[in-house]
Scaffold this motif. Sequence first.
Motif, mmCIF file in Angstrom:
data_model
loop_
_atom_site.group_PDB
_atom_site.id
_atom_site.type_symbol
_atom_site.label_atom_id
_atom_site.label_comp_id
_atom_site.label_asym_id
_atom_site.label_seq_id
_atom_site.Cartn_x
_atom_site.Cartn_y
_atom_site.Cartn_z
ATOM 1 N N UNK A 21 -4.184 11.092 0.159
ATOM 2 C CA UNK A 21 -4.249 10.471 1.471
ATOM 3 C C UNK A 21 -2.989 9.693 1.829
ATOM 4 N N UNK A 22 -2.045 9.628 0.916
ATOM 5 C CA UNK A 22 -0.818 8.893 1.229
ATOM 6 C C UNK A 22 0.100 9.769 2.103
ATOM 7 N N UNK A 23 0.733 9.108 3.061
ATOM 8 C CA UNK A 23 1.718 9.801 3.904
ATOM 9 C C UNK A 23 3.135 9.642 3.356
ATOM 10 N N UNK A 24 3.353 8.550 2.572
ATOM 11 C CA UNK A 24 4.679 8.278 2.012
ATOM 12 C C UNK A 24 4.557 7.973 0.533
ATOM 13 N N UNK A 25 5.574 8.294 -0.213
ATOM 14 C CA UNK A 25 5.555 8.048 -1.661
ATOM 15 C C UNK A 25 5.478 6.555 -1.930
ATOM 16 N N UNK A 26 4.591 6.227 -2.844
ATOM 17 C CA UNK A 26 4.402 4.818 -3.179
ATOM 18 C C UNK A 26 5.599 4.251 -3.947
ATOM 19 N N UNK A 27 6.503 5.121 -4.437
ATOM 20 C CA UNK A 27 7.639 4.653 -5.226
ATOM 21 C C UNK A 27 8.909 4.496 -4.392
#
Length: 231
Positions: A21-27
């Motif tokens: 569900x993420x649109x952008x990398x959390x890193x």
Amino acid sequence: MRADDESGVVCPRCGVDNRPDRSFCRNDGTPLDGSANRSAEASRQRLAGWRPRFPWKRVLIIGGILCALVGAAFLTPVTIQEVNDHFSNPAPLPPTAVSASNADPAHPAQRAFDGVSNSWWGTGYSGDSAGQYLQANYSRPVKLEKMIITPGVSPQIEDRAQARPQRIDVVLTDARGRQALMSYTLADGGPQIVDAKMDDVVQVDMIVRSAYGTAASKQVAIAEVEMFGRS
């Protein structure tokens, strides 16, 4: 599995797993919708298809200018010389040495080239003196353009004390031994201009072929021969 572990979508840039569900990398914040991959692929394709363009048009223009400059450098002196020759009058070309096939001792060959029209060369033979000749030589090649021949003993047409050349051959020889033959029919008396054009001339032969006013008591005479051109 730890609470902060995620899986589902791998970041195309740093390789970290992310939830679906993420649109952008959390890193590193890279978009996870595939646009980064498409952009990178497009960049790779552009780089793969790029080739350095050779500036043919510019090279051709510069080459044409250089050829024109080189041609002008070689042709300009020739062109200037041709223009000068066309618009300037030819200069007198007195020969270095003169001789004759035969001569009256009182009227040697030099009398026909002394610049004085009341002296003359005589063949020393009566009749038409066919085959007798005057010869002029140059120590350096000259560009001959014309000759002025005064037949008889003087420029006066009525002065017919001796015979006058009628038909003459003029043979020009250049520094390489090449020859040009020119034939002329002269009027009976008075100075006459004849064209005799040739470059690098070193010898001029004037051969009598026939004559006016021949008699047993007369010889063929030439009062003056003047040559003009450029040294």
